[in-house]
Design an enzyme around this catalytic site. Structure first.
Site, short mmCIF file in Angstrom:
data_model
loop_
_atom_site.label_atom_id
_atom_site.label_comp_id
_atom_site.label_asym_id
_atom_site.label_seq_id
_atom_site.Cartn_x
_atom_site.Cartn_y
_atom_site.Cartn_z
N PHE A 161 -24.92 -65.92 14.25
CA PHE A 161 -24.13 -66.32 13.07
C PHE A 161 -24.61 -67.62 12.45
O PHE A 161 -24.36 -67.88 11.28
CB PHE A 161 -22.64 -66.44 13.44
CG PHE A 161 -22.29 -67.75 14.10
CD1 PHE A 161 -22.03 -68.89 13.35
CD2 PHE A 161 -22.23 -67.86 15.50
CE1 PHE A 161 -21.71 -70.10 13.96
CE2 PHE A 161 -21.93 -69.06 16.11
CZ PHE A 161 -21.67 -70.18 15.34
N GLU A 188 -22.20 -60.12 12.73
CA GLU A 188 -21.06 -59.52 12.02
C GLU A 188 -20.06 -60.57 11.56
O GLU A 188 -19.10 -60.28 10.87
CB GLU A 188 -20.38 -58.47 12.91
CG GLU A 188 -19.71 -58.99 14.18
CD GLU A 188 -20.68 -59.21 15.36
OE1 GLU A 188 -21.85 -59.55 15.13
OE2 GLU A 188 -20.21 -59.07 16.51
N ARG A 189 -20.32 -61.85 11.97
CA ARG A 189 -19.33 -62.88 11.62
C ARG A 189 -19.56 -63.46 10.22
O ARG A 189 -18.63 -63.94 9.59
CB ARG A 189 -19.34 -63.98 12.67
CG ARG A 189 -18.72 -63.46 13.96
CD ARG A 189 -18.48 -64.57 14.93
NE ARG A 189 -19.52 -64.62 15.93
CZ ARG A 189 -19.58 -65.52 16.90
NH1 ARG A 189 -18.68 -66.47 16.96
NH2 ARG A 189 -20.54 -65.50 17.78
N SER A 238 -26.98 -66.23 21.99
CA SER A 238 -26.61 -67.00 23.18
C SER A 238 -27.38 -66.49 24.40
O SER A 238 -27.84 -65.34 24.44
CB SER A 238 -25.11 -66.87 23.41
OG SER A 238 -24.78 -65.51 23.61
N CYS A 293 -29.02 -74.40 17.32
CA CYS A 293 -29.59 -74.31 18.67
C CYS A 293 -30.47 -75.52 18.97
O CYS A 293 -30.84 -75.77 20.10
CB CYS A 293 -30.39 -73.04 18.84
SG CYS A 293 -31.84 -73.03 17.82
N GLU A 395 -23.36 -75.04 26.99
CA GLU A 395 -23.59 -75.29 25.56
C GLU A 395 -22.22 -75.30 24.87
O GLU A 395 -21.46 -74.34 24.99
CB GLU A 395 -24.45 -74.16 24.99
CG GLU A 395 -24.77 -74.34 23.52
CD GLU A 395 -25.60 -73.19 22.96
OE1 GLU A 395 -25.34 -72.02 23.31
OE2 GLU A 395 -26.50 -73.47 22.15
P1 NAD Z 1 -24.23 -64.24 20.22
O1 NAD Z 1 -25.11 -64.12 21.41
O2 NAD Z 1 -22.77 -64.12 20.39
O3 NAD Z 1 -24.64 -63.10 19.13
C1 NAD Z 1 -25.97 -62.90 18.74
C2 NAD Z 1 -26.14 -61.43 18.34
O4 NAD Z 1 -25.88 -60.61 19.49
C3 NAD Z 1 -25.18 -60.99 17.25
O5 NAD Z 1 -25.87 -60.17 16.33
C4 NAD Z 1 -24.10 -60.23 18.00
O6 NAD Z 1 -23.53 -59.19 17.24
C5 NAD Z 1 -24.85 -59.66 19.19
N1 NAD Z 1 -23.99 -59.51 20.38
C6 NAD Z 1 -22.94 -60.30 20.73
N2 NAD Z 1 -22.40 -59.87 21.89
C7 NAD Z 1 -23.14 -58.82 22.29
C8 NAD Z 1 -23.09 -57.94 23.43
N3 NAD Z 1 -22.16 -58.09 24.38
N4 NAD Z 1 -24.00 -56.96 23.52
C9 NAD Z 1 -24.95 -56.80 22.57
N5 NAD Z 1 -25.04 -57.59 21.48
C10 NAD Z 1 -24.15 -58.59 21.33
O7 NAD Z 1 -24.64 -65.60 19.49
P2 NAD Z 1 -23.90 -66.31 18.27
O8 NAD Z 1 -22.61 -66.88 18.74
O9 NAD Z 1 -23.91 -65.44 17.08
O10 NAD Z 1 -24.92 -67.50 17.98
C11 NAD Z 1 -24.89 -68.74 18.62
C12 NAD Z 1 -25.84 -68.77 19.81
O11 NAD Z 1 -27.16 -68.49 19.37
C13 NAD Z 1 -25.91 -70.14 20.46
O12 NAD Z 1 -25.96 -69.97 21.85
C14 NAD Z 1 -27.21 -70.72 19.93
O13 NAD Z 1 -27.80 -71.70 20.76
C15 NAD Z 1 -28.05 -69.49 19.86
N6 NAD Z 1 -29.16 -69.67 18.95
C16 NAD Z 1 -30.40 -69.80 19.49
C17 NAD Z 1 -31.48 -70.01 18.67
C18 NAD Z 1 -32.86 -70.16 19.24
O14 NAD Z 1 -33.80 -70.13 18.47
N7 NAD Z 1 -33.01 -70.35 20.54
C19 NAD Z 1 -31.31 -70.07 17.28
C20 NAD Z 1 -30.02 -69.91 16.75
C21 NAD Z 1 -28.95 -69.71 17.61
#
Ligand code: NAD
Length: 511
Positions: A161, A188-189, A238, A293, A395
């Protein structure tokens, strides 16, 4: 122009964000989910959550489009990206407005995000050069050999998101110019900005089916991870989900790069230019509400004198911090993404306090005039944090800066190395030798020297170490080209007419 973005309205009259499949807007859904405006705390729209069949339709469209797109010369593929880049620039206000409305980012921050995304499109415009093969003439008598980089087929991208425009742009422009077709599953958020970007890509002249977007949740992701037609998966999100995505995708024979979470430390040395360190720490810790991140969420002060001065400087500077709605450009940062996430961030501050840390600036209950229901957390500064505290080990992903006190630089580096994440880090110092030692030895993928957010430019690659990246190749840049292509090495000989070749049983040496 708005046809794709607002195709239907639900009973409430709110826009519904759907999918883009084979050049068509579709709103098939197993259910509709609320999309919030975090600045006001009100529901601003709804998103169609795709079931398996809808995702499979997107994969089928991408697979059908692959042969013709693969055969399209790289220069022609790149031309689509040149037009796409212009459209992104022309529509930047609309994209930033949507980012602000659904994510909460202030306009200046959203503009920075988009600019970083556009730089990846610019890199992708160099496709003909990037895809030039490696050639060696006369590896043996009359024998030439070369490696070429072929597309993989259907590639999937799954994005978080916190950068609804930039992170998708890390992935699909490069994957497409390399000759792949693509299915994107954004967060989706806050789906609005990503959908508008997808619409602009279609307008740039991309053939139908080459790029497809499905909104959805775990069901959509699992379909992408297990479908035999998907060759590779790029994920950003994440760490627990990144690990799951990597394990599932690779178990199903796919190439995968899965970028995860972070805990980015800055070491503040006694010789640092403290005024500059304070300003840049404030921006890097609280910009985008700490929902980056690469946010600097931990400062490790070397020596108590450094720590005391740092805390005093930060406390002074934080008095002027402004948290508020996305549409007031005087605000420094906006709300966090959801009410649940606000409660989680506040919970970590509570736990630090309970576990013995000192809350120096407390942002748990900020007053934001006119928006009592927005999802706000004010800038928070915590001193005397310990390495065993929950707020340090996890985090937080909010506007919280924690300070740890150590006696030596080595102690600070040991802390960083012991942490499970290894995304970004920074050292503030005037000592070149210390900086060089730090960048040489620290177990982190992206290092800043007096640079708080060392996010690599588009022609380098982005990736952390340890549990911040699962897979061998980082995102975008040169690693991106390698990730989205498969090497094939060809050895050729054209014997002269009439020359007879004898049978050779030994391993050919060409010598
Ligand atoms: P998230 O892991 O909740 O979601 C990421 C994606 O995974 C979304 O499209 C979501 O729909 C999907 N998803 C969520 N739960 C799932 C499940 N149980 N099974 C399959 N798919 C699932 O992450 P977020 O809250 O949207 O984003 C924030 C996180 O992303 C933070 O931890 C941040 O550090 C990380 N991030 C990392 C980078 C990087 O380059 N390392 C960059 C941006 C964000």
């Amino acid at each position: 122009m708005n046809a794709l973005l607002n195709p239907t309205s639900s009973a409430t009259g709110l826009p519904v964000r759907g999918h883009l499949i084979n050049g068509q807007h579709v709103t098939d859904a197993v259910r509709l989910q609320d999309v919030w405006n975090p600045s006001t705390g009100a529901v601003g729209g709804r998103v169609a959550i795709a079931g398996k069949a809808t995702v499979e339709a997107a994969i089928a469209a991408a697979e059908a489009a692959f042969p013709a797109w693969r055969a399209t010369p790289p220069a022609k593929r790149a031309r689509v990206m040149f037009r796409f880049r212009e459209l992104l620039e022309e529509n930047s206000d609309r994209i930033c407005e949507l980012i602000g409305r659904e994510h909460g980012k202030i306009a200046h921050d959203a503009a920075g995000e988009l600019q970083r995304g556009i730089e990846n499109v610019e890199f992708a415009c160099a496709a003909p050069q990037l895809l030039k093969s490696e050639y060696a003439r006369n590896v043996g008598p009359g024998i030439d050999s070369w490696s070429e980089f072929q597309p993989l087929g259907v590639v999937a991208g799954i994005t978080p998101f916190n950068f609804p425009a930039m992170v998708p742009l890390w992935m699909f422009p490069l994957a497409l110019v390399c000759g792949n077709t693509f299915v994107l599953k954004p967060s989706e958020r806050d789906p609005g900005a990503t959908l508008l970007v997808a619409e602009l890509l279609q307008q740039a002249g991309l053939p139908d089916g080459v790029f497809n977007l499905v909104n959805g949740d775990k069901e959509a992701v699992d379909t992408l991870l297990t479908d035999v037609r998907v060759q590779a998966v790029s994920f950003v999100g994440s760490t627990p989900i990144a690990e799951y995505v990597y394990a599932t995708a690779t178990a199903h024979g796919k190439r995968c790069q899965a970028l995860g979470g972070a805990k980015n430390h800055a070491i503040v040395m006694p010789d640092a230019d403290l005024d500059n360190a304070v300003s840049s720490l404030i921006g890097a810790a609280f910009g985008s509400s700490g929902e980056r991140c690469m946010a600097l969420s931990v400062a490790v002060a070397v020596g108590d004198e450094t720590a005391d001065k740092l805390i005093a400087g930060l406390t002074r500077a934080m008095q002027g911090l402004k948290v508020g709605a996305f549409d007031n450009s005087k605000n420094d940062f906006g709300p966090v993404i959801t009410a649940q996430h606000r409660d989680k961030v506040v919970g970590f501050i509570d736990s630090a306090e309970k576990q013995g840390a000192q809350i120096v600036v407390d942002g748990r209950r900020p007053q934001v005039e006119g928006h009592p229901d927005g999802f706000y957390v004010g800038g928070t500064l915590i001193d005397h944090v310990g390495a065993q505290m929950d707020s340090y080990r996890n985090e937080i992903f909010g506007p919280v800066l924690q300070v740890l006190r150590v006696k030596t630089m080595q102690e600070a580096m040991d802390l960083i190395d012991a942490h499970e994440y290894g995304n970004g880090t920074c050292i503030y110092t005037r000592d070149g030798e210390a900086a060089r030692y730090f960048s040489d030895h620290i177990k982190v993928g992206m290092v800043g020297i007096n640079v708080p957010l060392p996010v690599p430019v588009a022609y380098h690659s982005f990736g952390g170490w340890k549990r911040s990246l699962f897979g061998d190749l980082s995102a975008y840049g040169p690693d991106g080209v390698r990730f989205y292509t498969r090497r094939k090495t060809i050895t050729q000989r054209w014997p002269s007419a009439g020359v007879r070749e004898g049978v050779q049983f030994s391993m050919p040496t060409f010598g």
